[in-house]
Scaffold this motif. Structure first.
Motif, PDB file in Angstrom:
ATOM      1  N   GLU A 105       0.825  -1.238   0.094  1.00  0.00           N
ATOM      2  CA  GLU A 105      -0.197   0.065   0.059  1.00  0.00           C
ATOM      3  C   GLU A 105       0.831   1.091  -0.005  1.00  0.00           C
ATOM      4  OE1 GLU A 105      -3.779   1.922   2.553  1.00  0.00           O
ATOM      5  OE2 GLU A 105      -3.089  -0.048   3.114  1.00  0.00           O
ATOM      6  N   ARG A 106       0.419   2.319  -0.665  1.00  0.00           N
ATOM      7  CA  ARG A 106       1.317   3.568  -0.610  1.00  0.00           C
ATOM      8  C   ARG A 106       0.835   4.249   0.678  1.00  0.00           C
ATOM      9  NH1 ARG A 106      -0.720   6.909  -5.441  1.00  0.00           N
ATOM     10  NH2 ARG A 106      -2.712   5.643  -4.939  1.00  0.00           N
ATOM     11  N   ILE A 107       2.009   4.652   1.313  1.00  0.00           N
ATOM     12  CA  ILE A 107       1.875   5.137   2.421  1.00  0.00           C
ATOM     13  C   ILE A 107       2.266   6.562   3.054  1.00  0.00           C
ATOM     14  CG2 ILE A 107       1.477   2.780   3.663  1.00  0.00           C
ATOM     15  CD1 ILE A 107       4.665   3.555   4.380  1.00  0.00           C
ATOM     16  N   ALA A 108       3.223   7.074   2.156  1.00  0.00           N
ATOM     17  CA  ALA A 108       3.583   8.386   2.198  1.00  0.00           C
ATOM     18  C   ALA A 108       4.275   8.748   0.872  1.00  0.00           C
ATOM     19  CB  ALA A 108       4.751   8.493   3.282  1.00  0.00           C
ATOM     20  N   GLN A 109       5.035   9.760   0.979  1.00  0.00           N
ATOM     21  CA  GLN A 109       5.837  10.267  -0.534  1.00  0.00           C
ATOM     22  C   GLN A 109       7.392  10.608  -0.066  1.00  0.00           C
ATOM     23  OE1 GLN A 109       3.979  13.447  -2.720  1.00  0.00           O
ATOM     24  NE2 GLN A 109       3.073  14.196  -0.923  1.00  0.00           N
ATOM     25  N   MET A 110       8.088  10.712  -0.940  1.00  0.00           N
ATOM     26  CA  MET A 110       9.417  11.250  -0.573  1.00  0.00           C
ATOM     27  C   MET A 110       9.889  12.236  -1.670  1.00  0.00           C
ATOM     28  SD  MET A 110      12.962   8.632  -0.586  1.00  0.00           S
ATOM     29  CE  MET A 110      12.547   7.970  -1.968  1.00  0.00           C
ATOM     30  N   VAL A 111      10.331  13.387  -1.365  1.00  0.00           N
ATOM     31  CA  VAL A 111      10.649  14.504  -2.372  1.00  0.00           C
ATOM     32  C   VAL A 111      12.134  14.855  -1.729  1.00  0.00           C
ATOM     33  CG1 VAL A 111      10.120  16.921  -2.553  1.00  0.00           C
ATOM     34  CG2 VAL A 111       8.290  15.458  -1.980  1.00  0.00           C
ATOM     35  N   PHE A 112      13.077  15.034  -2.915  1.00  0.00           N
ATOM     36  CA  PHE A 112      14.287  15.235  -2.707  1.00  0.00           C
ATOM     37  C   PHE A 112      14.389  16.881  -2.569  1.00  0.00           C
ATOM     38  CE2 PHE A 112      14.075  10.994  -4.233  1.00  0.00           C
ATOM     39  CZ  PHE A 112      15.113  10.155  -3.694  1.00  0.00           C
ATOM     40  N   GLN A 113      15.433  17.261  -1.766  1.00  0.00           N
ATOM     41  CA  GLN A 113      15.750  18.789  -1.704  1.00  0.00           C
ATOM     42  C   GLN A 113      17.074  18.935  -1.516  1.00  0.00           C
ATOM     43  OE1 GLN A 113      12.206  20.258  -1.866  1.00  0.00           O
ATOM     44  NE2 GLN A 113      13.708  21.669  -1.252  1.00  0.00           N
ATOM     45  N   LEU A 114      17.443  20.134  -2.200  1.00  0.00           N
ATOM     46  CA  LEU A 114      19.022  20.348  -2.242  1.00  0.00           C
ATOM     47  C   LEU A 114      19.120  20.986  -0.909  1.00  0.00           C
ATOM     48  CD1 LEU A 114      19.491  22.247  -5.596  1.00  0.00           C
ATOM     49  CD2 LEU A 114      20.376  20.126  -4.699  1.00  0.00           C
ATOM     50  N   VAL A 115      20.360  20.750  -0.235  1.00  0.00           N
ATOM     51  CA  VAL A 115      20.716  21.351   1.114  1.00  0.00           C
ATOM     52  C   VAL A 115      21.826  22.141   1.116  1.00  0.00           C
ATOM     53  CG1 VAL A 115      21.566  20.635   3.378  1.00  0.00           C
ATOM     54  CG2 VAL A 115      19.972  19.140   2.145  1.00  0.00           C
ATOM     55  N   PRO A 116      21.856  23.509   1.133  1.00  0.00           N
ATOM     56  CA  PRO A 116      23.056  24.211   1.024  1.00  0.00           C
ATOM     57  C   PRO A 116      24.074  24.069   2.034  1.00  0.00           C
ATOM     58  CG  PRO A 116      21.184  25.511   1.948  1.00  0.00           C
ATOM     59  CD  PRO A 116      20.710  24.260   1.543  1.00  0.00           C
ATOM     60  N   HIS A 117      25.390  23.918   1.822  1.00  0.00           N
ATOM     61  CA  HIS A 117      26.369  23.793   2.751  1.00  0.00           C
ATOM     62  C   HIS A 117      26.364  25.251   3.486  1.00  0.00           C
ATOM     63  CE1 HIS A 117      27.472  19.956   1.580  1.00  0.00           C
ATOM     64  NE2 HIS A 117      27.349  20.422   0.243  1.00  0.00           N
TER      65      HIS A 117
END
Length: 141
Positions: A105-117
Motif C-alpha cells: 500500500e502507498r503510505i507516504a511520499q518522498m521529495v528530494f531537496q537541495l541542502v546548501p552547505h
C-alpha cells in the motif's frame, strides 16, 4: 536498493509526470492495524544513497490524511545523505477509526531537496529588523 525479501514491493515511483514526490509502499510482512492515536514505524523494503547536497523528505499522502486521518510524524522527516539503512515511515492515526496497512500500500511520499552547505558563525549581537523577536502569532490572527 531493494532489500532482500521485498522483491514484490514496488520501489518508490512518481504517479504522474509532474509529481514532485515519489510514493512509498509498505513492506509489512502482515497487515498492520493503526488504531486512533497510535503511531507505528512502517518499513518500505528499500534503502538509498544520494549525493551529499541532497536530503530526502518524507511527507504525508494527502488522500490518506483527508480520508482517514493518517499522516506522518516528524513531518517532513529527513533522510540524510549518509544514511544507508532501510527507509521507514513514522505514521500516526489522527482519525476516528482503526486503519489497516496492507503490504504494498502507498503510505507516504518522498521529495528530494537541495541542502546548501552552511557554516554557522557565533556573533555577539544581531542586526535589527522590523519584526525583531516577535513570533508565534505576533502579527495578529
Amino acid at each position: 536498493m531493494r532489500l532482500p525479501g521485498h522483491e514484490d514491493v514496488q520501489l518508490p515511483q512518481k504517479m504522474s509526470a509532474a509529481a514532485s514526490g515519489f510514493d512509498l509502499h509498505a513492506a509489512v510482512s502482515e497487515p498492520v492495524v493503526l488504531n486512533p492515536g497510535e503511531r507505528k514505524l512502517i518499513p518500505t523494503g528499500f534503502a538509498l544513497s544520494m549525493p551529499s547536497e541532497l536530503e530526502a523528505q518524507i511527507r504525508p499522502r494527502s488522500g490518506l490524511a483527508f480520508k482517514h486521518g493518517i499522516t506522518t510524524l516528524n513531518s517532513p522527516g529527513t533522510i540524510d545523505a549518509d544514511y544507508r539503512g532501510e527507509v521507514k515511515v513514522l505514521l500516526i492515526n489522527h482519525g476516528q477509526e482503526p486503519f489497516e496497512i496492507q503490504r504494498g500500500e502507498r503510505i507516504a511520499q518522498m521529495v528530494f531537496q537541495l541542502v546548501p552547505h552552511i557554516q554557522l558563525t557565533q556573533v555577539d549581537e544581531l542586526s535589527d529588523t522590523e519584526r525583531g523577536a516577535g513570533g508565534f502569532g505576533h502579527t495578529g490572527r
